[in-house]
Write a protein that holds these residues in place. Structure first.
Motif, PDB file in Angstrom:
ATOM      1  N   THR A 189     -19.230  -5.906  -9.377  1.00  0.00           N
ATOM      2  CA  THR A 189     -20.510  -5.551 -10.003  1.00  0.00           C
ATOM      3  C   THR A 189     -20.617  -4.035 -10.177  1.00  0.00           C
ATOM      4  O   THR A 189     -21.041  -3.541 -11.230  1.00  0.00           O
TER       5      THR A 189
ATOM      6  N   HIS B 239     -19.363   3.274   4.089  1.00  0.00           N
ATOM      7  CA  HIS B 239     -19.323   3.426   2.632  1.00  0.00           C
ATOM      8  C   HIS B 239     -17.972   3.018   2.063  1.00  0.00           C
ATOM      9  O   HIS B 239     -16.932   3.459   2.558  1.00  0.00           O
TER      10      HIS B 239
ATOM     11  N   LEU C  24       0.824  -1.207   0.000  1.00  0.00           N
ATOM     12  CA  LEU C  24       0.000   0.000   0.000  1.00  0.00           C
ATOM     13  C   LEU C  24       0.854   1.251   0.000  1.00  0.00           C
ATOM     14  O   LEU C  24       0.496   2.272  -0.589  1.00  0.00           O
TER      15      LEU C  24
ATOM     16  N   GLY D 159      -5.232  -1.113   4.049  1.00  0.00           N
ATOM     17  CA  GLY D 159      -4.124  -2.018   4.355  1.00  0.00           C
ATOM     18  C   GLY D 159      -2.919  -1.221   4.824  1.00  0.00           C
ATOM     19  O   GLY D 159      -2.654  -0.127   4.328  1.00  0.00           O
TER      20      GLY D 159
END
Ligand SMILES: CCCCCCCCCCCCCCCCCCCC(=O)SCCNC(=O)CCNC(=O)[C@H](O)C(C)(C)COP(=O)(O)OP(=O)(O)OC[C@H]1O[C@@H](n2cnc3c(N)ncnc32)[C@H](O)[C@@H]1OP(=O)(O)O
Ligand SMILES: Cc1cc2nc3c(=O)[nH]c(=O)nc-3n(C[C@H](O)[C@H](O)[C@H](O)COP(=O)(O)OP(=O)(O)OC[C@H]3O[C@@H](n4cnc5c(N)ncnc54)[C@H](O)[C@@H]3O)c2cc1C
Length: 664
Positions: A428, A142, A101, A177
């Motif tokens: 998705t 969120h 990260l 992370g």
């Protein structure tokens, strides 16, 4: 017996030059030599041993990762490795860590969203790892909906500072992370508020921990979010939770490339599009696509080698049983995955080129290709990670019971890989971004705006809406033009059908929500067309090496014919092919499996994986599976003694009681 190659006969069957294929797989001779050298360096260094990793309790596992990651950094400095070599070293060390990260998101965020001045200040510290950073965007409430994030950054003109605050429980940063236990700094995404007005999300560099004693700074609450799926696996990473209680940072720690706040508190939007705030995600999505072929090829290598070693049924006159790789059902499950690994390799190479191109354009203030770059990175990230995660699990099943053992390497590979379907954008949600792009493209047809790049085919919409496949015999399906037109017609017709259905709604957003499942399928069709086209384009290049191009043609054929078979409903439903032509495609697919079969082992050898990297008894290069499985079982901590801990406490009283009952 040590030293025997149980797969030697398989290797002799190869009809192509494996060494040349290794170069095609690596992308170039330079890349091959680099990967080969660094993978061996890692494999031969006991500091990078993977022994017993899946058996360590979390605290020990995590400490071991800290040791490995810092040891990797030490070796990078000692050996004066270039950035390219260092990235390879990280790849072959094969353990997710905070450094991913730091290098993969914190630094790119500063580079992409920071001004020259900000880069000059922060990057040297980050490059020397004098500060360690993470990317703190997602919150408890969120993740997908970035505009819904709640953390606030309110400008205080009195002190020329931003006040970073977590107003609710759901605004707690959750998942980043490297945040939980390691990072000293973070790029925090928060709502920018100045003069009482909310200007939406922006990035801010925030120090979290003291550089002296590593304790959280005043107002910062930070920790790990807890154990994740699988043994070992992604638990080497300290995904974290973070809350701010009115933490103050200087104004110049707002990343100011996209927009600025002046000393007086005035918000200024520069002429670069706001979407550049999402640029780090575009970059990482592109790296995730490149990485999909790594993970899938690894699983396929294990399953292919083991399928050649494993025998079940069919012994004739006391002879050997059949190798399970010779069953058509095994081939029908395995060979399309082998073909997909190659397909994802080539589409990954192309996407890297596209990303480099768009980055150069952005630097010259040309933002015209950004929407396509977003659609391609989002869509291909979704397509390749879904197929790879499913493919790894299929490879586990292809290895029967032994695939369920950690020593097969497959459970850990799956557990480490599967979150790729969620992180960097839920798959998705990302497909729906592609669908928006497609619907916009369809709506602009006829406006004079010519579709270019990956949507150029939409420019031939009239032809694609009415053409029919002219395939008459199975081998006609080997013609690239027949295939590309089939995938183009299917994708175009699915998009147009969605657009027509959308036009029936008064409110387009309501329509989009109602038709979301169809839209996601249209996006898949478009993304599959990209992968197929890029594979076919690759074959149009000059590919040296005896038999190499022929093998790639077989793999390409398997890739698209398998897709055609799997999605027959789309091709038939949109009326481009007849059921007879679908059946001919399937005949050709079976014929290609037979052509691939003698080359299967060599095609996975071309990945050039060391046994250290594969970390799988079933996938060993020499195929010496059974003695090594047997040996490994005895290394399990449960087998350290004949009598298990707990026996005297729990089992013995039970047995004694049964003895008493029996006597009665
Ligand atoms: C020892 C040292 C060795 C060296 C080691 C080196 C190691 C390197 C390793 C590197 C690997 C890195 C490892 C990574 C590990 C994984 C970590 C995972 C991290 C994360 O998960 S970070 C969080 C990721 N979060 C998301 O992805 C959130 C997903 N959501 C979104 O992206 C957005 O909210 C969404 C869904 C796009 C919607 O956004 P919204 O603003 O609401 O947008 P609209 O739909 O309204 O669209 C508006 C407009 O914008 C366009 N758009 C959207 N996104 C983008 C974009 N990214 N780029 C360009 N344009 C974009 C969209 O198309 C719309 O356009 P219009 O033209 O239609 O207006
Ligand atoms: C291992 C791991 C590492 C991570 N690392 C980081 C990190 O370093 N930094 C960081 O900031 N974040 C990180 N994340 C967070 C990650 O980016 C988010 O989890 C991801 O973006 C998905 O968001 P979500 O969790 O809110 O899922 P949700 O959006 O809540 O998804 C839940 C379900 O809702 C569906 N859904 C949501 N919205 C829609 C829609 N509009 N239409 C249709 N369906 C919808 C999804 O498809 C899914 O099925 C990490 C996550 C994981 C698992």
């Amino acid at each position: 017996m040590e030293g025997v190659d149980y797969l030697a006969d398989e290797r002799k069957k190869a009809e192509f030059d494996v060494n040349e294929m290794k170069i095609v797989w690596a992308g170039s001779r330079h890349n091959f030599e680099l990967s080969d050298r660094i993978s061996k360096l890692v494999a031969n260094d006991p500091g990078f041993s993977k022994e017993g990793r899946t058996m360590l309790p979390r605290k020990e596992l995590f400490k071991n990762t800290l040791r490995k990651a810092t040891y990797a950094w030490k070796r990078i400095i000692e050996l004066r490795l270039s950035e390219e070599e260092a990235a390879k070293l990280r790849h072959f060390v094969d353990e997710p860590a905070f450094t991913d990260l730091h290098w993969g998101m914190f630094i790119p965020a500063i580079k992409g969203q920071g001004t020259d001045e900000q880069q000059k200040k922060w990057l040297p510290l980050a490059y020397k790892m004098q500060i360690i950073g993470c990317y703190a965007q997602t919150e408890l409430g969120h993740g997908s909906n970035v505009q819904g994030l709640e953390t606030t950054a309110t400008f205080d003109p009195q002190t020329d500072e931003f006040v970073i605050h977590s107003p609710t429980l759901t605004s707690s940063k959750w998942w980043p992370g490297g945040l939980g236990k390691v990072s000293t700094h973070a790029v925090v995404y928060a709502r920018l508020i100045t003069n009482g007005k909310d200007y939406g999300i922006n990035g801010f560099i925030v120090q979290l921990r003291s550089l002296e004693d590593h304790k959280p700074l005043p107002g910062v609450t930070v920790g790990d979010i807890g154990l994740k799926f699988g043994n070992g696996a992604y638990n080497t990473m300290d995904n974290g939770v973070l809350r701010f209680d009115h933490v103050r940072i200087p104004r110049d720690q707002m990343l100011m490339r996209v927009s600025q706040v002046t000393r007086e508190g005035k918000y200024v939007q520069s002429d670069v599009p706001r979407q550049l705030l999402y640029g780090t995600m575009v970059y990482v999505r592109q790296t995730i696509v490149s990485d999909a072929s790594n993970a899938l090829s690894r699983a396929v290598c294990i399953a292919t080698r083991y399928s050649a070693v494993r025998r079940q049924f069919g012994s004739q006159n006391g002879g050997q049983e059949i190798q399970v790789i010779d069953y058509k059902t095994q081939q029908n499950r395995l060979f399309p995955l082998l073909a997909s690994a190659y397909a994802f390799r080539f589409v990954g190479e192309w996407l890297k080129w596209l990303y480099t191109d768009v980055t150069q354009r952005l630097q010259a203030n040309d933002f015209s290709t950004l929407p396509e770059a977003h659609a391609c990175t989002a869509g291909l990230k979704s397509l390749t990670t879904t197929a790879t995660a499913d493919g790894i699990e299929e490879c586990r099943k292809l290895c029967g019971g032994h695939g369920y053992l950690c020593s097969s390497g497959l459970p850990e590979l799956f557990a480490v890989y599967v979150p790729a379907c969620t992180y960097e954008g839920d798959n998705t949600v990302l497909l729906l971004q592609v669908a928006r792009f497609l619907m916009k493209t369809v709506s602009q047809l006829g406006s004079g705006k010519k579709p270019v790049g990956t949507i150029a085919y939409m420019g031939r919409i009239e032809h694609l809406m009415q053409c029919r496949s002219d395939v008459k015999q199975a081998k006609d399906w080997l013609k690239p033009s027949a295939v590309v037109e089939a995938f183009e017609a299917r994708a175009a017709r699915m998009s147009v059908a969605c657009a027509q259905n959308l036009s029936k709604f008064d409110n387009p957003e309501e329509g989009f929500a109602e038709l979301a499942a169809d839209l996601a399928e249209a996006a898949v069709a478009h993304c599959q067309l990209i992968v197929v086209s890029k594979f076919i384009e690759k074959l149009q290049q000059d590919i040296p090496g005896e038999g190499v191009k022929q093998q790639l043609e077989v793999l390409c054929g398997i890739y698209y014919l398998f897709l055609l078979h799997k999605h027959q409903g789309d091709f038939l439903g949109t009326g481009y092919i007849t059921s007879k032509q679908a059946s001919l495609a399937n005949d050709q697919l079976r014929a290609l499996y037979s052509q691939l079969r003698p080359n299967a082992i060599s095609l996975v050898d071309a990945f050039n994986y060391t046994d250290h990297f594969l970390d799988s008894i079933l996938g060993r290069y020499d195929g010496n599976v059974y003695p090594k499985l047997y040996e490994a079982a005895w290394k399990d901590p449960l087998n350290q003694s004949d009598i298990a801990d707990g026996f005297h406490e729990y089992i013995r009283p039970l047995l004694k009681q049964q003895l008493r009952t029996a006597r009665l």
